[in-house]
Design a protein around this motif. Structure first.
Motif, PDB file in Angstrom:
ATOM      1  N   ILE A   1      -6.459   4.335  -5.346  1.00 33.41           N
ATOM      2  CA  ILE A   1      -5.483   3.875  -4.342  1.00 33.41           C
ATOM      3  C   ILE A   1      -5.876   4.384  -2.965  1.00 33.41           C
ATOM      4  CG2 ILE A   1      -3.090   3.947  -3.605  1.00 33.41           C
ATOM      5  CD1 ILE A   1      -3.542   2.282  -6.107  1.00 33.41           C
TER       6      ILE A   1
ATOM      7  N   TRP B   1      -0.553   6.263 -13.403  1.00 32.49           N
ATOM      8  CA  TRP B   1      -0.224   6.690 -12.042  1.00 32.49           C
ATOM      9  C   TRP B   1      -0.453   8.188 -11.858  1.00 32.49           C
ATOM     10  CZ3 TRP B   1      -0.206   3.275  -8.534  1.00 32.49           C
ATOM     11  CH2 TRP B   1       0.408   2.032  -8.682  1.00 32.49           C
TER      12      TRP B   1
ATOM     13  N   LYS C   1       0.823  -1.215   0.000  1.00 35.55           N
ATOM     14  CA  LYS C   1       0.000   0.000   0.000  1.00 35.55           C
ATOM     15  C   LYS C   1       0.851   1.256   0.000  1.00 35.55           C
ATOM     16  CE  LYS C   1      -4.040  -2.093   2.228  1.00 35.55           C
ATOM     17  NZ  LYS C   1      -4.947  -2.084   3.395  1.00 35.55           N
TER      18      LYS C   1
ATOM     19  N   LEU D   1       2.198   1.800  -3.488  1.00 36.20           N
ATOM     20  CA  LEU D   1       1.168   2.290  -4.398  1.00 36.20           C
ATOM     21  C   LEU D   1       0.873   3.767  -4.156  1.00 36.20           C
ATOM     22  CD1 LEU D   1      -1.301  -0.749  -4.233  1.00 36.20           C
ATOM     23  CD2 LEU D   1       0.241  -0.167  -6.107  1.00 36.20           C
ATOM     24  N   GLN D   2       0.794   4.153  -2.899  1.00 34.95           N
ATOM     25  CA  GLN D   2       0.546   5.560  -2.578  1.00 34.95           C
ATOM     26  C   GLN D   2       1.683   6.451  -3.056  1.00 34.95           C
ATOM     27  OE1 GLN D   2      -0.521   5.479   1.724  1.00 34.95           O
ATOM     28  NE2 GLN D   2      -2.376   6.520   1.061  1.00 34.95           N
TER      29      GLN D   2
ATOM     30  N   THR E   1       1.297   7.399  -6.680  1.00 37.38           N
ATOM     31  CA  THR E   1       0.277   8.382  -7.039  1.00 37.38           C
ATOM     32  C   THR E   1       0.586   9.771  -6.493  1.00 37.38           C
ATOM     33  OG1 THR E   1      -1.063   7.771  -5.106  1.00 37.38           O
ATOM     34  CG2 THR E   1      -1.550   6.657  -7.183  1.00 37.38           C
TER      35      THR E   1
ATOM     36  N   SER F   1      -6.382   7.043 -10.536  1.00 34.50           N
ATOM     37  CA  SER F   1      -5.499   6.216  -9.715  1.00 34.50           C
ATOM     38  C   SER F   1      -5.349   6.793  -8.316  1.00 34.50           C
ATOM     39  CB  SER F   1      -4.123   6.067 -10.378  1.00 34.50           C
ATOM     40  OG  SER F   1      -3.399   7.276 -10.338  1.00 34.50           O
ATOM     41  N   LYS F   2      -5.296   8.102  -8.207  1.00 39.84           N
ATOM     42  CA  LYS F   2      -5.174   8.724  -6.882  1.00 39.84           C
ATOM     43  C   LYS F   2      -6.390   8.387  -6.023  1.00 39.84           C
ATOM     44  CE  LYS F   2      -2.353  12.489  -8.697  1.00 39.84           C
ATOM     45  NZ  LYS F   2      -2.274  13.928  -9.027  1.00 39.84           N
TER      46      LYS F   2
ATOM     47  N   ILE G   1      -8.676   0.058  -9.508  1.00 46.13           N
ATOM     48  CA  ILE G   1      -8.027   1.102  -8.710  1.00 46.13           C
ATOM     49  C   ILE G   1      -7.384   2.167  -9.594  1.00 46.13           C
ATOM     50  CG2 ILE G   1      -7.703  -0.369  -6.701  1.00 46.13           C
ATOM     51  CD1 ILE G   1      -4.806  -0.800  -7.534  1.00 46.13           C
TER      52      ILE G   1
END
Length: 252
Positions: free
Chosen positions: A246, A237, A67, A70-71, A74, A242-243, A137
């Protein structure tokens, strides 16, 4: 050799590689990928190795990218290498010279499912949840998912899986052709070992050469696929989709 993010052992020619972060459902990291790359190199040099099994510690196979990772993608924070570099660490599994089996003991989602798809064969728990949830996502599929999925289930079914981002049960995955065998969760590793022992009953040189023949055109097509995925995923991304996707996943 000891590892921090995986566990590796060998018995009777069968090497078992266990993703070992059960507290995060074995979420993927660069460090885990580096260790897998090392194992692949060692297995290919190990003339006593006959089959490689990949599985996950705890109740999951692999939940995909972490996680935090992924953050960071973005928000533009942290280290930001091209997606292809991340893919390639885990996709070295495609370079293993002996047969590979994914023992999918639990959830295998997104890039985590792509690890299983990178193996030659799959044994899956009937209760496992698997799928390519990338578009759900807001990001483009990666980790060769657009390449390996159509090879297994055909283009129409692959389109459905990728466009909807739906998760499937182990029974559904088996019916679709994504797995060789489906068994109760507590029997997954046992069933994978049984399949591995069956393979070990065949001549090792013949098996290695047969695998080489089966994949003789694989490298160029795989590289082209992940090059395109890396470009497209890097673009997604940067999108608001995506923001939001996620952030919603992390908050959940």
């Amino acid at each position: 050799m000891s590892y921090e993010h995986i566990v590796v052992n060998q018995t009777d020619g069968i090497v078992t590689l266990t993703l070992n972060h059960p507290e995060t459902l074995n979420a993927m990291s660069e460090e885990m990928g580096e260790e897998i790359t090392t194992v692949v190199r060692e297995v290919n040099q190990n003339k006593t190795a006959r089959v490689l099994i990949v599985t996950g510690a705890g109740r999951a196979f692999c939940a995909g990218g972490s996680k935090s990772g992924l953050q960071n993608r973005t928000t533009g924070t942290g280290r930001r290498e091209p997606p292809k570099a991340f893919y390639e660490r885990f996709l070295t599994l495609r370079q293993v010279e002996i047969p590979t089996i994914a023992a999918i003991n639990g959830p295998a989602v997104g890039a985590g499912f792509c690890i299983a798809l990178a193996c030659d064969m799959r044994v899956i728990a009937s209760t496992a949840k698997v799928g390519l949830n990338f578009t759900r996502i807001g990001i483009h599929p990666g980790m060769a998912g657009t390449y390996t999925t159509p090879l297994l289930v055909g283009m129409a079914r692959a389109c459905e899986m990728i466009f909807t981002g739906r998760l499937y049960s182990g029974d559904e995955a088996f019916a679709m052709g994504l797995a060789n065998r489906v068994v109760p969760a507590e029997q997954v590793l046992e069933a994978a070992l049984s399949l591995a022992h069956d393979i070990c009953g065949s001549a090792p040189i013949a098996v290695r050469l047969a695998k080489k023949a089966l994949y003789h055109n694989d490298a160029a097509r795989l590289d082209a696929a992940i090059e395109l995925e890396s470009e497209y995923q890097a673009f997604t991304w940067t999108t608001e989709d995506s923001k939001e996707g996620i952030a919603a996943m992390v908050e959940k």
